[in-house]
Write a protein that holds these residues in place. Sequence first.
Motif, PDB file in Angstrom:
ATOM      1  N   ALA A   1       0.865  -1.188   0.000  1.00  0.00           N
ATOM      2  CA  ALA A   1       0.000   0.000   0.000  1.00  0.00           C
ATOM      3  C   ALA A   1       0.894   1.228   0.000  1.00  0.00           C
ATOM      4  O   ALA A   1       1.883   1.287   0.740  1.00  0.00           O
ATOM      5  CB  ALA A   1      -0.924  -0.004   1.215  1.00  0.00           C
ATOM      6  N   PHE A   2       0.548   2.189  -0.827  1.00  0.00           N
ATOM      7  CA  PHE A   2       1.340   3.423  -0.862  1.00  0.00           C
ATOM      8  C   PHE A   2       0.489   4.562  -1.402  1.00  0.00           C
ATOM      9  O   PHE A   2      -0.558   4.360  -2.015  1.00  0.00           O
ATOM     10  CB  PHE A   2       2.607   3.253  -1.708  1.00  0.00           C
ATOM     11  CG  PHE A   2       2.361   2.929  -3.159  1.00  0.00           C
ATOM     12  CD1 PHE A   2       2.105   3.933  -4.087  1.00  0.00           C
ATOM     13  CD2 PHE A   2       2.403   1.616  -3.599  1.00  0.00           C
ATOM     14  CE1 PHE A   2       1.885   3.613  -5.422  1.00  0.00           C
ATOM     15  CE2 PHE A   2       2.190   1.294  -4.936  1.00  0.00           C
ATOM     16  CZ  PHE A   2       1.925   2.308  -5.844  1.00  0.00           C
ATOM     17  N   GLU A   3       0.975   5.763  -1.144  1.00  0.00           N
ATOM     18  CA  GLU A   3       0.411   6.971  -1.717  1.00  0.00           C
ATOM     19  C   GLU A   3       1.482   7.643  -2.555  1.00  0.00           C
ATOM     20  O   GLU A   3       2.630   7.732  -2.132  1.00  0.00           O
ATOM     21  CB  GLU A   3      -0.092   7.921  -0.628  1.00  0.00           C
ATOM     22  CG  GLU A   3      -1.286   7.392   0.150  1.00  0.00           C
ATOM     23  CD  GLU A   3      -1.805   8.395   1.159  1.00  0.00           C
ATOM     24  OE1 GLU A   3      -1.173   9.481   1.285  1.00  0.00           O
ATOM     25  OE2 GLU A   3      -2.817   8.117   1.819  1.00  0.00           O
ATOM     26  N   TYR A   4       1.115   8.082  -3.749  1.00  0.00           N
ATOM     27  CA  TYR A   4       2.091   8.700  -4.624  1.00  0.00           C
ATOM     28  C   TYR A   4       1.834  10.201  -4.723  1.00  0.00           C
ATOM     29  O   TYR A   4       0.705  10.673  -4.589  1.00  0.00           O
ATOM     30  CB  TYR A   4       2.073   8.057  -6.014  1.00  0.00           C
ATOM     31  CG  TYR A   4       0.768   8.150  -6.748  1.00  0.00           C
ATOM     32  CD1 TYR A   4       0.435   9.277  -7.503  1.00  0.00           C
ATOM     33  CD2 TYR A   4      -0.158   7.108  -6.713  1.00  0.00           C
ATOM     34  CE1 TYR A   4      -0.775   9.364  -8.185  1.00  0.00           C
ATOM     35  CE2 TYR A   4      -1.368   7.195  -7.387  1.00  0.00           C
ATOM     36  CZ  TYR A   4      -1.660   8.320  -8.119  1.00  0.00           C
ATOM     37  OH  TYR A   4      -2.849   8.410  -8.789  1.00  0.00           O
TER      38      TYR A   4
ATOM     39  N   GLU B   1     -10.047   5.870  -5.423  1.00  0.00           N
ATOM     40  CA  GLU B   1      -8.995   5.824  -4.408  1.00  0.00           C
ATOM     41  C   GLU B   1      -8.079   7.036  -4.443  1.00  0.00           C
ATOM     42  O   GLU B   1      -7.201   7.166  -3.594  1.00  0.00           O
ATOM     43  CB  GLU B   1      -8.173   4.546  -4.568  1.00  0.00           C
ATOM     44  CG  GLU B   1      -8.969   3.259  -4.474  1.00  0.00           C
ATOM     45  CD  GLU B   1      -9.641   3.096  -3.126  1.00  0.00           C
ATOM     46  OE1 GLU B   1      -9.075   3.579  -2.131  1.00  0.00           O
ATOM     47  OE2 GLU B   1     -10.730   2.504  -3.080  1.00  0.00           O
TER      48      GLU B   1
ATOM     49  N   ASN C   1      -4.990   9.136  -4.953  1.00  0.00           N
ATOM     50  CA  ASN C   1      -3.575   8.805  -5.130  1.00  0.00           C
ATOM     51  C   ASN C   1      -3.131   7.642  -4.251  1.00  0.00           C
ATOM     52  O   ASN C   1      -1.938   7.456  -4.014  1.00  0.00           O
ATOM     53  CB  ASN C   1      -2.700  10.029  -4.843  1.00  0.00           C
ATOM     54  CG  ASN C   1      -2.752  10.433  -3.373  1.00  0.00           C
ATOM     55  OD1 ASN C   1      -3.732  10.150  -2.671  1.00  0.00           O
ATOM     56  ND2 ASN C   1      -1.716  11.100  -2.907  1.00  0.00           N
ATOM     57  N   SER C   2      -4.064   6.852  -3.758  1.00  0.00           N
ATOM     58  CA  SER C   2      -3.746   5.681  -2.935  1.00  0.00           C
ATOM     59  C   SER C   2      -3.829   4.416  -3.782  1.00  0.00           C
ATOM     60  O   SER C   2      -4.753   4.253  -4.582  1.00  0.00           O
ATOM     61  CB  SER C   2      -4.714   5.567  -1.752  1.00  0.00           C
ATOM     62  OG  SER C   2      -4.602   6.692  -0.902  1.00  0.00           O
TER      63      SER C   2
ATOM     64  N   ARG D   1      -3.420   0.086  -3.492  1.00  0.00           N
ATOM     65  CA  ARG D   1      -3.343  -1.059  -2.593  1.00  0.00           C
ATOM     66  C   ARG D   1      -3.322  -2.350  -3.405  1.00  0.00           C
ATOM     67  O   ARG D   1      -4.104  -2.517  -4.327  1.00  0.00           O
ATOM     68  CB  ARG D   1      -4.525  -1.087  -1.613  1.00  0.00           C
ATOM     69  CG  ARG D   1      -4.536   0.070  -0.641  1.00  0.00           C
ATOM     70  CD  ARG D   1      -5.677  -0.023   0.364  1.00  0.00           C
ATOM     71  NE  ARG D   1      -5.637   1.078   1.297  1.00  0.00           N
ATOM     72  CZ  ARG D   1      -4.912   1.104   2.406  1.00  0.00           C
ATOM     73  NH1 ARG D   1      -4.174   0.046   2.703  1.00  0.00           N
ATOM     74  NH2 ARG D   1      -4.917   2.144   3.201  1.00  0.00           N
TER      75      ARG D   1
ATOM     76  N   TYR E   1      -3.293   1.183 -12.345  1.00  0.00           N
ATOM     77  CA  TYR E   1      -4.110   2.334 -11.996  1.00  0.00           C
ATOM     78  C   TYR E   1      -3.789   3.440 -12.997  1.00  0.00           C
ATOM     79  O   TYR E   1      -2.774   3.387 -13.696  1.00  0.00           O
ATOM     80  CB  TYR E   1      -3.867   2.792 -10.554  1.00  0.00           C
ATOM     81  CG  TYR E   1      -2.445   3.168 -10.217  1.00  0.00           C
ATOM     82  CD1 TYR E   1      -2.011   4.491 -10.277  1.00  0.00           C
ATOM     83  CD2 TYR E   1      -1.518   2.199  -9.810  1.00  0.00           C
ATOM     84  CE1 TYR E   1      -0.717   4.841  -9.959  1.00  0.00           C
ATOM     85  CE2 TYR E   1      -0.220   2.545  -9.480  1.00  0.00           C
ATOM     86  CZ  TYR E   1       0.180   3.862  -9.556  1.00  0.00           C
ATOM     87  OH  TYR E   1       1.463   4.221  -9.238  1.00  0.00           O
TER      88      TYR E   1
ATOM     89  N   ALA F   1       5.510   6.735   3.050  1.00  0.00           N
ATOM     90  CA  ALA F   1       4.083   6.516   2.801  1.00  0.00           C
ATOM     91  C   ALA F   1       3.842   5.184   2.111  1.00  0.00           C
ATOM     92  O   ALA F   1       2.819   4.993   1.468  1.00  0.00           O
ATOM     93  CB  ALA F   1       3.525   7.652   1.959  1.00  0.00           C
ATOM     94  N   THR F   2       4.795   4.242   2.250  1.00  0.00           N
ATOM     95  CA  THR F   2       4.697   2.942   1.588  1.00  0.00           C
ATOM     96  C   THR F   2       4.793   1.830   2.626  1.00  0.00           C
ATOM     97  O   THR F   2       5.669   1.858   3.492  1.00  0.00           O
ATOM     98  CB  THR F   2       5.823   2.771   0.550  1.00  0.00           C
ATOM     99  OG1 THR F   2       5.761   3.856  -0.386  1.00  0.00           O
ATOM    100  CG2 THR F   2       5.679   1.459  -0.190  1.00  0.00           C
TER     101      THR F   2
END
Length: 550
Positions: free
Chosen positions: A205-208, A219, A221-222, A224, A240, A260-261
């Motif tokens: 899981a991460f946010e870019y 979702e 910028n998330s 999973r 995505y 954030a990962t």
Amino acid sequence: MKKARMFPFERNRYFYGKLLTVRDFESEQKYFNDKRRLLNRLLFGSGVVAGMQVVAVDDKTVTVEMGVAIDYLGREIVVSAPVTLKLSMIDGFTNNEYKKNVYLYVAYDEKGREPVHSVGNSSVRGEETSEYNRFLESYRLYVKEEAPSPLSFEHGGLMEDIVTLYQDNDVRVTQRMPKYANPGDVVDVTLIVEKTLQTPRVSLAFEYAADGFDALGKEGNSVRFLEPGDKQDTEYRLSYSVKVQDRPGTIGRLTLNPGATELYVGDNRIPLDQTVSHSVDIITQPVAERILKDWYERSLDQAAEGYGDQNVCLAKIGLLQLGPTYMIEQVERVPFDEYIPNASLMHRVSRNGRTAASNRFYAESQAYDLDFGSKPELDVVYHPERNAFDFKLGIPKPQTIKDEISTGTVDIPLEKQDKSGLRFFSRGKRNYVTEEIMHGLGEGQVTVVVGLEEIPDPNAPVGSGGAKVYFGASDVFKDTEYEAVLPNITFGTLIYPEKGCFRIGMKLSGGTEAILLRVRWWAFKKLEDGSNIVVSGISEALNEAAATAE
């Protein structure tokens, strides 16, 4: 041909009386071989031309079928007969853990044949010597236990920007996105998780952070990924989409921050210690033209020799541990798509329109229901590899009404009587009939329902909060907390079907202190088919969803 360099070309010149030596005959062969191989390399590329299928014969043995390939130096590799080998007997196989994917390669190999006595060498050295009379242009099979880097393939870095999020002996996580994009394009970002069969479930899981791109989908910028529990695969892909902003001439960046990962292998969290970022050139030139421009601007050395150490991968073989030994679980043929297509076949396929044209798009749609009153939802994913848009549309359910409805109010002032102090209708005292009321539903039969509306504050505006509407006999609420302060009134209605209007007749059972009565009416007109209402609702939902997507 021991050296990779295949140019410049130098051809033998023959003349009468020329003394021909070994050097001349070798030059003759080298001239034709090098020129043919250079053209193979530049015109056709590298990969499997035909055959060379890899088949698991049993738990530990594979067969490579007959076939032809061209390597990265343009040399032809011919497997003239099927060859069956135990995996453990193939060069490079040292797998003691028996839990890895191994990769089977084929390479060009020359072997000496027909040893003969060398007269010239024996006269020089004094002892008998032998030389090979022939060279067999053969092949060599070998195994690599580490997965090749995606950038080790010639076209990989030319068309895609590839970054590695994490890699060890059992797991590799990479991400790819196009190297070039046009403003307004919707591009896919592909997350690839490769693992061995025995590795526990992988989740990520991460946010870019996006600069030059807008996130699409619910979702945002998330992202999973959770490996399905009911599968046993060694590779998973998750895509995505992002939309390219209108910023031509700039570089868009998609950055994954390790803070954030979250990467888990089984129950173990794997720390990531570096930031990875995609760089995408946002250009106005068509992407295909830009890729071809980069291709044609390569130097000759890079074009002919840039990947000379690379060989053709025939199969990815998944191994499963069985106690102290292993078994072949699965075989994936030509896992990196190293094929050389037939030019005439590609021409016919293209002519018949079976390949996706650059100016033609395809749409796949799916609709699902939302609760009545919800806002419509639209989710769009673009798949550039097949020029397809995937639309997912959420449509609110329509009201389950099969009638047309209109409503309104009529305010009726009351006249105060001198003797009693109570009020009655201004004309007819206890009976009253309104003027003609247009219900707005057109000609035809309608049903009118009438109720008495109570407004606590006489000075409150029409429709203010706190109002109550009583239908039928209001005295049924007497001696309860819901008792009406209004008099009991009997209603009747008179319908004019041809005029599209009606009258309300009222009879007051007694006097009242109220100075104004407000009558609320509803007119219902039955439809032959309620589909017009439903279609209208869907149309409005589509319009609103489209506006939201823009």
